[in-house]
Motif scaffolding. Sequence first.
Motif, short mmCIF file in Angstrom:
data_model
loop_
_atom_site.label_atom_id
_atom_site.label_comp_id
_atom_site.label_asym_id
_atom_site.label_seq_id
_atom_site.Cartn_x
_atom_site.Cartn_y
_atom_site.Cartn_z
N ARG A 161 4.54 3.90 3.66
CA ARG A 161 3.45 3.88 2.57
C ARG A 161 2.46 2.66 2.46
NH1 ARG A 161 8.31 3.27 -0.59
NH2 ARG A 161 7.90 1.84 -2.17
N VAL A 162 3.24 1.65 2.48
CA VAL A 162 2.76 0.10 2.47
C VAL A 162 1.53 0.03 3.65
CG1 VAL A 162 3.06 -2.21 2.76
CG2 VAL A 162 4.95 -0.69 1.70
N LEU A 163 1.56 0.47 4.96
CA LEU A 163 0.93 0.33 5.77
C LEU A 163 -0.40 1.21 5.43
CD1 LEU A 163 2.98 0.56 9.20
CD2 LEU A 163 2.33 -1.56 7.74
N ARG A 164 -0.13 2.30 5.25
CA ARG A 164 -1.18 3.35 4.60
C ARG A 164 -2.05 2.66 3.70
NH1 ARG A 164 2.65 7.53 5.96
NH2 ARG A 164 3.58 7.67 3.95
N ALA A 165 -1.21 2.17 2.58
CA ALA A 165 -2.08 1.44 1.42
C ALA A 165 -3.06 0.30 2.26
CB ALA A 165 -1.07 0.96 0.68
N ALA A 166 -2.37 -0.24 2.98
CA ALA A 166 -3.05 -1.54 3.54
C ALA A 166 -4.51 -0.87 4.31
CB ALA A 166 -2.29 -2.12 4.76
N VAL A 167 -4.02 0.17 5.06
CA VAL A 167 -5.45 0.64 5.83
C VAL A 167 -6.50 1.24 4.74
CG1 VAL A 167 -6.18 2.84 7.03
CG2 VAL A 167 -4.16 1.22 8.11
N TYR A 168 -6.02 1.91 3.75
CA TYR A 168 -6.94 2.24 2.77
C TYR A 168 -7.60 1.24 2.16
CZ TYR A 168 -8.30 4.71 -1.47
OH TYR A 168 -9.03 5.26 -2.42
N ILE A 169 -7.08 0.08 1.83
CA ILE A 169 -7.75 -0.90 1.06
C ILE A 169 -8.68 -1.56 2.05
CG2 ILE A 169 -7.47 -3.31 -0.04
CD1 ILE A 169 -4.78 -2.29 -0.92
N ILE A 370 12.62 0.61 -13.68
CA ILE A 370 11.94 -0.26 -12.89
C ILE A 370 11.70 0.42 -11.61
CG2 ILE A 370 13.83 -1.61 -11.87
CD1 ILE A 370 11.83 -3.95 -12.55
N GLU A 371 10.18 0.31 -11.21
CA GLU A 371 9.90 1.09 -9.94
C GLU A 371 9.51 -0.56 -8.82
OE1 GLU A 371 6.17 2.82 -10.24
OE2 GLU A 371 5.22 1.18 -10.97
N ILE A 372 9.83 -0.16 -7.60
CA ILE A 372 9.45 -1.24 -6.72
C ILE A 372 8.01 -0.94 -6.09
CG2 ILE A 372 10.40 -2.59 -4.84
CD1 ILE A 372 12.23 -2.67 -7.33
N LYS A 373 7.17 -1.69 -6.13
CA LYS A 373 5.97 -1.45 -5.52
C LYS A 373 5.38 -2.73 -4.50
CE LYS A 373 4.40 2.42 -7.59
NZ LYS A 373 4.35 3.57 -6.69
N ASP A 374 4.85 -2.37 -3.63
CA ASP A 374 4.30 -3.33 -2.87
C ASP A 374 3.05 -3.73 -3.76
OD1 ASP A 374 2.57 -4.62 -0.50
OD2 ASP A 374 4.27 -4.53 0.37
N ILE A 375 2.51 -4.97 -3.22
CA ILE A 375 1.30 -5.30 -4.06
C ILE A 375 0.14 -4.38 -3.53
CG2 ILE A 375 -0.48 -7.22 -4.15
CD1 ILE A 375 1.54 -9.23 -3.84
N LEU A 376 0.24 -4.12 -2.28
CA LEU A 376 -0.89 -3.20 -1.36
C LEU A 376 -0.76 -1.78 -2.23
CD1 LEU A 376 -0.01 -4.16 2.15
CD2 LEU A 376 -2.18 -4.98 0.70
N GLU A 377 0.18 -1.30 -2.54
CA GLU A 377 0.39 0.00 -3.29
C GLU A 377 -0.44 -0.24 -4.68
OE1 GLU A 377 4.80 0.29 -2.76
OE2 GLU A 377 4.10 2.52 -2.94
N LEU A 378 -0.15 -1.20 -5.13
CA LEU A 378 -0.72 -1.22 -6.82
C LEU A 378 -2.32 -1.74 -6.42
CD1 LEU A 378 1.80 -3.64 -8.36
CD2 LEU A 378 1.21 -1.37 -8.93
N ALA A 379 -2.59 -2.40 -5.53
CA ALA A 379 -4.06 -2.44 -5.18
C ALA A 379 -4.72 -1.28 -4.99
CB ALA A 379 -4.25 -3.58 -4.11
N SER A 380 -4.27 -0.57 -3.83
CA SER A 380 -4.90 0.88 -3.94
C SER A 380 -4.94 1.91 -4.69
CB SER A 380 -4.10 1.50 -2.43
OG SER A 380 -2.82 1.87 -2.84
N GLU A 381 -3.96 1.60 -5.59
CA GLU A 381 -4.19 2.32 -6.96
C GLU A 381 -5.13 2.20 -7.79
OE1 GLU A 381 -0.22 2.45 -9.51
OE2 GLU A 381 0.76 2.64 -7.58
N ALA A 382 -5.72 0.80 -7.78
CA ALA A 382 -6.86 0.35 -8.21
C ALA A 382 -8.09 0.84 -7.93
CB ALA A 382 -6.64 -1.16 -8.68
#
Lengths: 384, 663
Positions: A161-169, A370-382
């Motif tokens: 999911r981290v790669l998908r977030a990266a691509v999305y951003i 607590i949840e573990i999230k990559d920065i990219l995931e948080l960024a794509s949520e925004a």
Amino acid sequence: MGAIIPAKETASIILEEGGNPLELCYQCGLCTGVCPWNQVRDFSLRKLIHRTQMGIIDFEDEDLWRCTNCYACVKRCPRGVEVPHIMRAMRRVIMEVGAGKAPESFRITVKNIASVGNPIGEPADKRMDWAKFLDVKTFTKSTEYLYFPCCYQAYDLGIQRVLRAAVYIMKKANVDFGIPNNNVVCCGESIRNGGAENLWHNLAETNIKALKELGAKKIVVTSPHCYLVFKNDYPELGGDFEVIHISQLLSDLIKEGKLKFTKPVNKRVTLHDTCCVGRREGIYDEPRFILNSIPGLELVEMRDSREYSLCCGGGCMGRIWMETKKGERFSDIRLGQALDTGAGTLSVYCPYCMLNFDDTVLVQDKGNEIEIKDILELASEALE
Amino acid sequence: MAKKKTTPNENTEPKIGVYVCHCGSNIAGTVDVPQVVEFVKELPAVTVAREYKFMCSDPGQGMIKDDIKNLKLNRVVVASCSPLLHEPTFRHAVQEAGINPYLFEMANIREQCAWTTVDHGEATEKAKALVSAAVKRVYYQQPLETREVPVNPSTLIVGGGIAGIQAALEIANAGYKVYLVEREPSIGGHMIQFDKTFPTLDCSACILTPKMTSAGSHPNIELMTYSEVEDVSGFIGNFKVKVRKKARFVDESKCNGCGMCIEKCPWKAASEFDQGLSQRKAIYTPFAQAVPNVPVIDKESCNYFLKGKCRACEKFCEREAIDFEQQDKIAEIDVGNIILTTGYDPFDPTPIVKYGYGKLPNVVTGLEFERICNSVGPTGGKIVLKDGTEPKSVAIIHCVGSRDENYHEYCSRVCCMYALKYSHLIKEKTEADVYQMYIDMRCFGKGYEEFYKRLSKEGVTFIRGKPAEVTDRAENDEEKGKLIVVGEDSLLGTIVRVPVDMVVLCIALEARADAKNVSQKFGISQGADGFFIERHPKLDPVATMTEGVFIAGCCQGPKDIPDTVAQASAAATRVLALINKGKVELEAAVAVIDEEKCSGCRICNMLCPYSAISFIEEEEVSRINDALCKGCGTCVAACPSAAITHKHFTTEEIMAEIEGVLA
């Protein structure tokens, strides 16, 4: 028992394999004091170095496989001794000269990389399958950035999911990027630091050839380990690329106004600094800048942050492929620090940190807290 | 301009004598000396070529002198060692035989040939080339005269700590005038801040104040305190110095040191002397035994200067010595020699975050601890914590900022000893346990090892290991409320956690913050570690590469009081030797401008590193002060009109030398 006789020949073999920082150590013991292993067991790093100086090394010793490349010792050492280089040299003697045996799980990883070019052991031609339905172009000479995904993130469904977030951003920010073809192989950081030097050379040469054929100039990576290898190790083999960690890219894009976060992410988040690009390379501000730019996100610091950050237990130096006993996992301690901040999210920017923390959350049953999230995931949520 | 002295043989055809030295086996072991001699005999203008085992010896020199007399030689070449070693020897020898010393040349066939070439054949060929170059060069050399200038018998000493005071007293007692410039309001430096000194445990003030009083009242010492050197120009024997005497706002001639102004002043500031641990008034003397005992008003904390109200000091001064209108004054002094004794700064351990200095209370530096121990310090000499209670345990950490690539690579030399001293003082004044965290124990001086033994008997616990951190995060009840020093005891091979009440950090001695500025002002160099560089680390520790400027004490490198005093006396002796001689000889190999050719472009003015070239407005030419010129050759190369000649390094001479090497 009886008197110990120094074995200078053994010591000189270590020196030849790149262990020369050994000669500088004046045995002050500061390294032992800062090494995170001493938070979970007794580990006299200083003594190990002295034994190595004397050439009295037990190549079957588990201790030779402990180093996680966290750089806590290197940063404070008054003589500037690069301990990971010494560890690497000893592992080379084990792997290449055959003086001992590497941990079983690591040997499997080495076999996998040697045969199919990735540590998971999956077929090489499935490397870019994660991008199949994402409408991502393959890199060509006229593309600006080559986006080089980490093997683990590419093959492991749990963290893909981290790669998908990266691509999305990157698409949202209109970054001109492309992914490589299936000719590329693992960066081999765990291979080189695990002592399999010859295999690493083959990997590196294959990769450099593939990257040059693609015409890559600027390479964006999500894994800090790829970052280290491409930046520090490839140039000596003729691979001169401009290497950018994705947090640096996003940080620049935000500053240039090309990436704007519009959707609030109302979370209290704490950030875990990745040792190999934090302490080792000084990348502390970029991840924080990204998180602070997300509306609604409250960033709090853990008690040991930035250059004093506690290692997650390692992915570097092949530790991610080795078994760490319960009760000796740094990620357990670190998660405790995260929970102490009152944050509901622990954000990371490294696949290995993510795997370690995911494991801890599971074992300690903290999924509700607590949840573990990559920065990219948080960024794509925004960005939605 | 130099006066030409006629010497015998000067105006006739050059007749060169060449002497090739064996230097035992140093040269002859690699170079085939007889072969070189045979080669030399064939060179033009060579009258005689000889070899000898040791040319610098009496018979060797005698050989040269005899040949000069008998064969009427007028040029001499010696092929032997480095000119740095023996050029003066041979120049002197030929001079005694009646030849101008500048008609002599040396070929270095030892350091630059025999010692650096492995193959004997190659070495011999190289030796031939080097000697041939010297022979060709000496043919064109001209006789030159050295000049003498008188030495001003007054001396400037910059820095009024123990080094400056010692040097000043030595010179003043010898009968000569000294200007002692100190930028603080009082002399005394860092030494007056100390409590007891190792290894004798002499009270620092008790041994220093007599010297301070002496210096303050000596008829030959002009004390310029609260003053700084602004500008230096000139050269050895003849320096011109501008000193800024900062305004004290107190008239020194009227003040009698009664202290009433200080008592009545309502305004306070952090005391620099007490390292910020106590407060002083806006009008203050740094400490009670200040020399001179004249207070100073600190504009930054004086309410009158800040807001225009108060003037209480003026109201109560019976001598009407307060003068708010006082201005800085510039004094211009002429001196013959300068001694720099500017001392050191204590290292600030705040960047070492893990030791908690500045965050955790009761973590103090060595200098702060000195003030705590001192009977006239912020705690009246009682060793207490910030809350006023006595510590039950103290940890002393060595090498904070020293022996550490991340801060200073060098060892600060005095910390092991003062750590032992603190252990003793703590044991003497309190019931506290003392722990020393060390890497090595460096007790090198007279009585130092014995002092270490003494301390071992006083019940101090020595733990070998550089601590990783000082923390207040307790892991059990015993540690609650304590500072815990965490590190590996390397002799045990395990991590130890030592709970203590107070931690003393043995901080490094570092070069003064403005050392760069000072070095540039006086024309000397700093080493990579920031301290001033001596002329030779072993054989000339108090001189610098700038003649007439000497260094002594900690500004040259960290050291203890005995070594500081020794260096100060050494520097004073060097100065007295020069004063006694009364004159200095100036090097003759200087540059000279042909004013007919000079176009007045002034390019040379800006390039000269010694500020030796000035522009004469009325004549529109530049002129070199041959007393300041060091013969570096920069202007010679830069002059677009080729108007500058470098004596003893003319184009003719250099081209001949090159021809000789290439042939």
